[in-house]
Each structure stands twice: as structure tokens, then as C-alpha cells.
Write a protein that holds these residues in place. Structure first.
Motif, short mmCIF file in Angstrom:
data_model
loop_
_atom_site.label_atom_id
_atom_site.label_comp_id
_atom_site.label_asym_id
_atom_site.label_seq_id
_atom_site.Cartn_x
_atom_site.Cartn_y
_atom_site.Cartn_z
N ALA A 126 3.02 -52.46 24.24
CA ALA A 126 2.38 -53.37 25.19
C ALA A 126 3.41 -54.00 26.12
O ALA A 126 3.19 -54.13 27.34
N LEU A 127 4.56 -54.43 25.59
CA LEU A 127 5.60 -55.01 26.44
C LEU A 127 6.21 -53.97 27.37
O LEU A 127 6.57 -54.28 28.51
N THR A 128 6.31 -52.74 26.89
CA THR A 128 6.80 -51.67 27.77
C THR A 128 5.85 -51.47 28.94
O THR A 128 6.28 -51.29 30.10
N ASN A 129 4.55 -51.52 28.68
CA ASN A 129 3.56 -51.38 29.76
C ASN A 129 3.63 -52.55 30.73
O ASN A 129 3.42 -52.38 31.94
N VAL A 130 3.90 -53.75 30.22
CA VAL A 130 4.05 -54.92 31.11
C VAL A 130 5.23 -54.70 32.05
O VAL A 130 5.15 -54.99 33.26
N ALA A 131 6.34 -54.20 31.52
CA ALA A 131 7.52 -53.97 32.35
C ALA A 131 7.27 -52.87 33.37
O ALA A 131 7.76 -52.94 34.50
N ARG A 132 6.47 -51.87 33.01
CA ARG A 132 6.27 -50.73 33.91
C ARG A 132 5.16 -50.98 34.93
O ARG A 132 5.30 -50.66 36.11
N HIS A 133 4.04 -51.53 34.45
CA HIS A 133 2.84 -51.54 35.28
C HIS A 133 2.41 -52.94 35.71
O HIS A 133 1.54 -53.06 36.60
N ALA A 134 2.93 -54.00 35.09
CA ALA A 134 2.47 -55.35 35.42
C ALA A 134 3.55 -56.17 36.12
O ALA A 134 3.44 -57.40 36.22
N ASP A 135 4.59 -55.51 36.63
CA ASP A 135 5.63 -56.17 37.41
C ASP A 135 6.26 -57.33 36.63
O ASP A 135 6.51 -58.40 37.19
N ARG A 136 6.46 -57.10 35.32
CA ARG A 136 7.12 -58.09 34.45
C ARG A 136 6.43 -59.45 34.51
O ARG A 136 7.06 -60.52 34.58
#
Length: 378
Positions: free
Chosen positions: A293-303
Motif C-alpha cells: 500500500a505504501l509503495t502504491n502511495v509513492a507511485r500513484h498518489a504523489d506521496r
């Protein structure tokens, strides 16, 4: 197994009592039996209840009792009925010689009794031929039953061997596939991650040598590449040894949160309940869910700002990861490899997973993992 044994014992006892009742009834119809006669018939018939445990002893007791009754009361041919049953049981249990000997001795003794008590040789011969047929049938059916039981045991053993062979073949194929995957991962990812780690380390070294400030993103790349190398080695070890990696649990949550913050994610972590005694598979799955989930935040949710809440109850572990990313309510989410793998982990443990846009803005991941995993079927 104990229930089957008790059931057979009860059935054998009932059958022995039925044989005794038939013989006593025949004796009563033929004459008025005395107490000794009833005792001999009861002993010879009820002994049949133990024919599975002690067939030779049953054969001896039944033959002696019924022959004693024949000598004392001179009954009809039905006196041989319990002896015929005992001969059948002995032959079925593999004691053919004893069955033949008991049958021959009883026939010879009963022949003498008939010659003494029954006038007319023809009647005696007819009775003896009838009893001879009974004993032959008892011996033959006993042998047939023995061979049939042996055939059933062999068939069952062959089925078990075939099942064991299939399981061993499946395990061997799974092991070969694990080794192939391990080789592919080692040959492809290890080299690439090593290059990233090396280049990041060189960049950090040069920046410090020049006296310039090292960018946080560069430090995060260096740390993440090192962590990726360690996890890749652990994964390769698991694939090669089929041992669960003890180092991928929620006890590393602080380390994971530190890497996420170093990557620029504003992260808040809340833990409710004792996580130290979680089942190993639940612990590992929860860690991987938060990590993905944190990896997806970094990739797709602009941190974007993210909150992680881990709650343990008596029966379930709830993992919730909410971010304030650009995902709008009602938006369409196409599951990628990460979300698919996350769902597979949760489903394998019998849990539930929700991955949906939040009511106002952002994305939410919520997993419920039972503490006593209900393995998914199929």
C-alpha cells in the motif's frame, strides 16, 4: 477405528447368539434337552463371538462342545451347524489345516454316533454326505472370503501408493518450479538492483566528497535498494529451502515507516492491541499489505499524506491504509500486480480485502485477517 472394532464385536456376539438360538430351538423341537445339553450348545455357539480374535481356539471349543452334545443327546444333522460356522471362520483367517482337521474329526465322530444310535446304514450315509457338503462349502467360502479381503487390502494399498506417488510428483514439480523462479529472480533482478544500489552509493559518496548536501531522495534510493537486496535474498532463500522468512513481519513496521518517510510520504502509524503473538502467516501478510500500500502511495498518489492503522482483536487483525492522493470518489481502479498479489494473500488466509476510493478524496485499503486462518478452497 475403535468404533469399527466395537461394532464388529457387537455384530459377532449377536450372530453367535442367533446361531445358539437356532440350535436350541431345533433341539427343543426334536426332544426335551437337559441342562447339560443346553450348556454345551450355548458354550459351543457363543464361542463363535470370538472368531475374529481367536479362530483356532473357537474352532476347538465349538467342535468339542457340539461333539459332546452329539454323543450325549444323539441329535440330528443340525448339530453340526456351529461347527460349520467355526470351520468357515478358521479358513477365512488362514487356518486351513486346522479347519480341515476339525471337520474330518467331527464327521468321523458323528458317523460313529449315527452308526450306534440310528438303525440303517443308508440313512447314516445320506446324513454324512450332507454334512460333508456343508463342510466343503464352509471351507471353500472361507478361502474365497480370505482371498477377497486380501484383494481389497491390496487394492486399497495400491490406491494409497498411487496417491502418495502423485503427491510426491506434485511436490517435486513445485520444488523444480521454485528453483526455476529463484534462478530467474537471481539472474534478472539481483544484477539490476545491485547496479541501482552501487550507483546511488557512488552518488552519495561524491556529493559528500564535494561538501554538498545529499538529497533526501538519493538517500531514500540508497536505503530502498539495500532493503530490496536483503528482501530479494530472503525470497530466494525461501524459494530454495521452502522456509517461511521470519524477518517480514510487523515487528519491522518502524523500519518500513522510516523508509516511507524518507521517500517523502507524510505517514502516521497507529497500532492497537498486542502484535507480538500473531500467527506467522498473518503477521507476514499484514506486513506485505502495508508495504504494498505504501509503495502504491509513492507511485500513484504523489506521496500524499497517509495513515496506517493496525488493530488486533481476539479473532481478527484489521489493517487499514488511507491516503489523501488524487483518486476521486467513484473513480475506476484497475488492479495491478500489487493489488492482485495483496488480494491473493488475504484470500489464502480466509480474510477479506477492500480497495476502494475514499468518500472525499484518496484511496483506502482495508484488510481483515482472521487470527485462526480459514484456508481458501480451490
Amino acid at each position: 477405528m475403535r468404533g469399527n472394532t466395537d461394532g464388529r464385536t457387537l455384530l459377532d456376539t449377536a450372530a453367535a447368539a442367533a446361531v445358539g438360538a437356532v440350535v436350541v430351538a431345533a433341539a427343543c423341537l426334536a426332544s426335551s434337552p437337559g441342562a447339560l445339553d443346553v450348556l454345551l450348545v450355548a458354550a459351543g455357539s457363543l464361542a463363535l463371538a470370538a472368531h475374529r480374535r481367536a479362530p483356532r481356539a473357537v474352532l476347538a471349543v465349538t467342535t468339542l462342545c457340539m461333539f459332546g452334545y452329539a454323543v450325549h443327546a444323539h441329535p440330528g444333522s443340525w448339530v453340526a451347524f456351529p461347527v460349520v460356522v467355526a470351520v468357515h471362520a478358521a479358513a477365512r483367517n488362514g487356518h486351513r489345516a486346522q479347519a480341515v482337521a476339525a471337520g474330518v474329526l467331527f464327521l468321523l465322530g458323528y458317523t460313529v454316533v449315527l452308526l450306534v444310535s440310528v438303525p440303517g446304514v443308508q440313512d447314516t450315509v445320506e446324513r454324512m454326505l450332507l454334512l460333508l457338503g456343508w463342510f466343503l462349502c464352509a471351507g471353500v467360502t472361507g478361502l474365497i472370503d480370505k482371498n477377497w479381503q486380501a484383494y481389497l487390502r491390496q487394492t486399497e494399498q495400491r490406491a494409497l501408493d498411487a496417491e502418495r506417488t502423485r503427491e510426491e510428483a506434485a511436490l517435486r514439480r513445485a520444488g523444480e518450479e521454485r528453483l526455476r523462479i529463484a534462478r530467474e529472480l537471481h539472474d534478472s533482478l539481483t544484477h539490476s538492483i545491485s547496479i541501482v544500489k552501487l550507483q546511488a552509493g557512488v552518488a552519495v559518496h561524491l556529493a559528500r566528497k564535494r561538501g554538498t548536501e545529499v538529497e533526501p531522495a538519493l538517500l531514500a534510493i540508497q536505503e530502498a535498494s539495500g532493503e530490496a537486496m536483503r528482501e530479494l535474498r530472503s525470497t530466494l532463500e525461501v524459494l530454495r529451502t521452502d522456509v517461511v522468512d521470519p524477518g517480514t513481519g510487523l515487528d519491522r513496521m518502524d523500519e518500513l515507516a522510516g523508509r516511507a518517510r524518507a521517500a517523502g510520504i507524510v505517514l502516521a502509524v497507529v497500532v492497537e492491541g498486542d502484535l507480538r503473538t500473531l500467527p506467522a502467516d498473518v503477521d507476514g501478510a499484514a506486513y506485505r499489505i502495508v508495504q504494498e500500500a505504501l509503495t502504491n502511495v509513492a507511485r500513484h498518489a504523489d506521496r500524499a499524506g497517509t495513515s496506517v492503522r493496525i488493530t488486533r482483536t481476539d479473532t481478527v487483525l484489521v489493517v487499514t491504509v488511507d491516503d489523501d492522493g488524487p483518486c476521486l470518489p467513484g473513480g475506476t481502479v484497475t488492479p495491478g500486480t500489487g493489488l492482485t498479489g495483496m488480494r491473493e494473500r488475504v484470500t489464502a488466509l480466509g480474510g477479506t480485502l477492500e480497495t476502494v476510493p475514499r468518500a472525499r478524496r484518496g484511496f483506502s485499503v482495508r484488510a481483515e485477517l482472521p487470527l485462526e486462518p480459514r484456508r481458501a478452497t480451490g
